[in-house]
Design a protein around this motif. Structure first.
Motif, PDB file in Angstrom:
ATOM      1  N   UNK A 263     -13.052 -36.409 -18.823  1.00 43.78           N
ATOM      2  CA  UNK A 263     -12.376 -36.589 -19.891  1.00 43.78           C
ATOM      3  C   UNK A 263     -13.187 -37.153 -20.363  1.00 43.78           C
ATOM      4  N   UNK A 264     -14.239 -37.859 -20.758  1.00 45.10           N
ATOM      5  CA  UNK A 264     -15.022 -38.800 -21.217  1.00 45.10           C
ATOM      6  C   UNK A 264     -15.874 -37.980 -21.583  1.00 45.10           C
TER       7      UNK A 264
ATOM      8  N   UNK B 230     -12.285 -30.286 -16.256  1.00 49.50           N
ATOM      9  CA  UNK B 230     -11.275 -30.680 -16.510  1.00 49.50           C
ATOM     10  C   UNK B 230     -10.372 -29.309 -16.711  1.00 49.50           C
TER      11      UNK B 230
ATOM     12  N   UNK C 272     -10.724 -38.530 -12.890  1.00 48.46           N
ATOM     13  CA  UNK C 272     -10.614 -36.802 -14.121  1.00 48.46           C
ATOM     14  C   UNK C 272     -11.060 -37.801 -14.661  1.00 48.46           C
ATOM     15  N   UNK C 273     -10.558 -39.375 -14.988  1.00 44.99           N
ATOM     16  CA  UNK C 273     -11.403 -39.892 -16.606  1.00 44.99           C
ATOM     17  C   UNK C 273     -12.298 -39.333 -16.536  1.00 44.99           C
TER      18      UNK C 273
ATOM     19  N   UNK D 219     -16.162 -31.633 -19.916  1.00 49.73           N
ATOM     20  CA  UNK D 219     -14.903 -30.529 -19.708  1.00 49.73           C
ATOM     21  C   UNK D 219     -14.702 -29.423 -19.302  1.00 49.73           C
TER      22      UNK D 219
ATOM     23  N   UNK E 292      -7.743 -40.838 -10.109  1.00 47.41           N
ATOM     24  CA  UNK E 292      -7.978 -40.848 -11.661  1.00 47.41           C
ATOM     25  C   UNK E 292      -9.065 -41.774 -11.973  1.00 47.41           C
TER      26      UNK E 292
ATOM     27  N   UNK F 178      -3.145 -32.463 -13.163  1.00 51.63           N
ATOM     28  CA  UNK F 178      -2.467 -33.716 -13.180  1.00 51.63           C
ATOM     29  C   UNK F 178      -1.027 -33.524 -12.512  1.00 51.63           C
TER      30      UNK F 178
END
Lengths: 285, 285
Positions: free
Chosen positions: B197-198, B206, B193-194, B203, B190, B211
Motif C-alpha cells: 500500500x506504500x 494488492x 500488505x502495508x 499496488x 501485515x 484483508x
C-alpha cells in the motif's frame, strides 16, 4: 537514446531492421552493427540490461493483470547453431517465468498436421501481459517446408500474404511482434557443431540431420531472402542479427525486447481501490 | 550431503518434511530450520545454488529430449504474501524457460467450473523433461473451497483421498512431486500488505480481498492442518517452509528442487549417433 547504454552508437532496432533491397548473401554474421564495445564489455552490460528487461517485463505483466490486453511476441528464426537456445536461456531467461510464455515448434505432430499450419501458432499466442517466445514459428512453413518441397509451390507461395494478414491481425489486437532472423556463418556453424561432438554434455544438442540441412545452405539463403523481402512489414518488421559472436547477438536481442516494451509507454497500474481506506482497514485487521 | 553447502546443518528435504503429529499452530514462520547462516550469507549462496539448479534442470530437459519421460512438479501453496511470487521469480527463474512450465491457478473460469476440479490440473501437468510449477494448485479445492463452503462438506472431504490417488498416479508415471506449504506469520503478513500500500509499483499486487481472507486465518490454519495430515504421503510428502525471512525460504526451496532433481540419478544422455562417424562427416560438410 536516453535509456540506451553509450556503447551503442546506433539503436539496434534501427540498425538491425531489414530494409528493402538488403541481401542475405551480404550479411556479415561476424559483425557487431551499432556496437562500439568488445566482448570484454559484454558481461557487465548484459547483466545490467537483463535487469532492465526484467523490470519492463514485470510492468507488462502487472498491466496485464490490471486489464491491459497488450502482449509482446519474440519470434526467433535462424539456421541450426545460430543460438536460439542461448537467447532463450540468457536473454528471455532474465524474465519472470510468471510472465514468459515459451513455445518451441518442431516437426508438426499428427494432430498439428490435421489442422492448417497457423493452428498451432494461434494456440500458442501470448495472453495479455505475457512476453511470448516462439522458438521457430510459422516461418518454418515457408523455410524448411519450401526448401524440402513438403507442399506444392503454389501452397507455400500463398503463405507470405497469409502470414502478413495473420500478423496484421495480431498487431491490431495488441501484440507487439519482435521478429528476429539470426544469421551464423558456415564456418562458425561448423565450429559449433564440432564442439557439440567434442562434449558429452552437448551430444543431446547434436542432430545428424543438421549436416544434411547444412548442404542446403544456398536454398535456405534463398528462402530467408524471400521471407525478409515479403514479410518485413511496417507493423511487423524483421530484424537481422549477426550471430557469430554470441555476446553481441544476446546484447542486441535484449535491446530489441527492451525497445518493444518501452514502446508500449507503460507505467505501473494505478490502484483500483482506495489506498487510504485500505491502509485504515489494514491497521485494524 | 556432499553437494550441500556447509551452512546447512540438516538437509532441507529432511528437516522440512511434515511429520505426522506436527501442528500448524506450532510453526514458527520466522525460524530458519537447518540453516546455520544468516541473511548476509544468502546472496552469494543463492546465486551459487541457482546455478546448480539450472544445471540439473538443463540435464532433465536434455534427458526429456532423449526419451526419458520423467518430470518434476513444484507445488506452491501458502497464505497471501507468503512469497510464492518471489519463489517463482528468484528460484524457478534461474532455470531455462525452455524447460520450465509455469501455471498459476486462480478462481476457476466458467470452462474450468464445467469440469471436475482436477481437469485444469491435468491439463497443466509438465511434459517429459520439464520442471512444472504450480502457483496454487488442486489444494485450493480443499483450502479456500473448504474455508468458504463453496461445496458441501462431503464433497471436499472426499477430495483428500482423490488427491492422494491422483498424485500416486502422477508419481507412478514418472513425475517427482515437490510440495511446499509456505507459512508466513500474521505480523509479517501485515507488514507486507502495508508495503504494497506504500509503493505504487506494488499496488497491482494488492487485493482488498486479502484483508477478508486474513480474518479467516484460524479457519485456514485448520484447513492447512487437514491438508498436511491427510495428503503428506511417502510418495508425495509435504514440506513446511517458514517464510517470514524471504532469503531463507528461497534458499530452502532451491535445495528442495535440487534434491528432487538429484534423486533422479541423471547423467547427460549418451549420443544416439556414431560420434566418430559424425566428426568425419562434419569435416567434409
Amino acid at each position: 537514446m536516453a535509456d540506451l547504454p553509450s556503447l551503442w552508437t546506433h539503436e539496434p532496432h534501427h540498425i538491425l531492421t531489414f530494409r528493402p533491397g538488403d541481401k542475405v548473401a551480404d550479411i556479415d554474421a561476424g559483425a557487431t552493427p551499432g556496437f562500439d564495445g568488445s566482448k570484454s564489455d559484454a558481461p557487465e552490460l548484459q547483466a545490467e540490461r537483463n535487469e532492465r528487461f526484467a523490470e519492463l517485463q514485470e510492468m507488462l505483466y502487472a498491466n496485464g493483470r490490471a486489464g491491459d490486453s497488450r502482449s509482446v511476441l519474440l519470434v526467433l528464426q535462424g539456421m541450426d547453431t545460430a543460438g536460439k537456445g542461448g537467447i532463450v536461456k540468457h536473454v528471455v531467461g532474465a524474465g519472470n517465468p510468471q510472465g514468459i510464455d515459451y513455445t518451441s515448434f518442431g516437426v508438426p505432430t499428427a494432430e498439428e498436421k490435421a489442422h492448417g499450419y497457423l493452428w498451432r501458432i494461434r494456440n500458442a499466442l501470448p495472453a495479455a501481459g505475457q512476453v511470448g517466445v516462439f522458438d521457430r514459428s510459422h516461418y518454418e512453413d515457408v523455410l524448411v517446408v519450401r526448401v524440402h518441397n513438403l507442399v506444392p509451390p503454389e501452397v507455400w507461395a500463398a503463405r507470405y500474404d497469409e502470414i502478413n494478414a495473420f500478423e496484421k491481425e495480431l498487431v491490431d489486437s495488441g501484440t507487439t511482434l519482435v521478429k528476429v532472423a539470426m544469421f551464423v556463418s558456415l564456418d562458425e556453424q561448423k565450429r559449433r557443431l564440432a564442439e557439440r561432438l567434442e562434449r558429452p554434455d552437448k551430444y543431446w544438442k547434436y542432430n545428424p540431420g543438421d549436416l544434411d540441412e547444412r548442404k542446403l545452405w544456398p536454398a535456405y539463403q534463398e528462402a530467408y531472402q524471400a521471407v525478409l523481402d515479403k514479410t518485413s512489414t511496417g507493423y511487423a518488421p524483421w530484424h537481422v542479427v549477426p550471430c557469430d559472436r554470441k555476446w553481441y547477438s544476446r546484447l542486441a536481442i535484449t535491446e530489441l525486447l527492451i525497445e518493444a516494451l518501452k514502446s508500449l509507454g507503460m507505467s505501473w497500474p494505478p490502484a483500483d481501490f482506495d489506498v487510504d481506506a485500505e491502509k485504515k482497514r489494514l491497521t485494524q485487521a
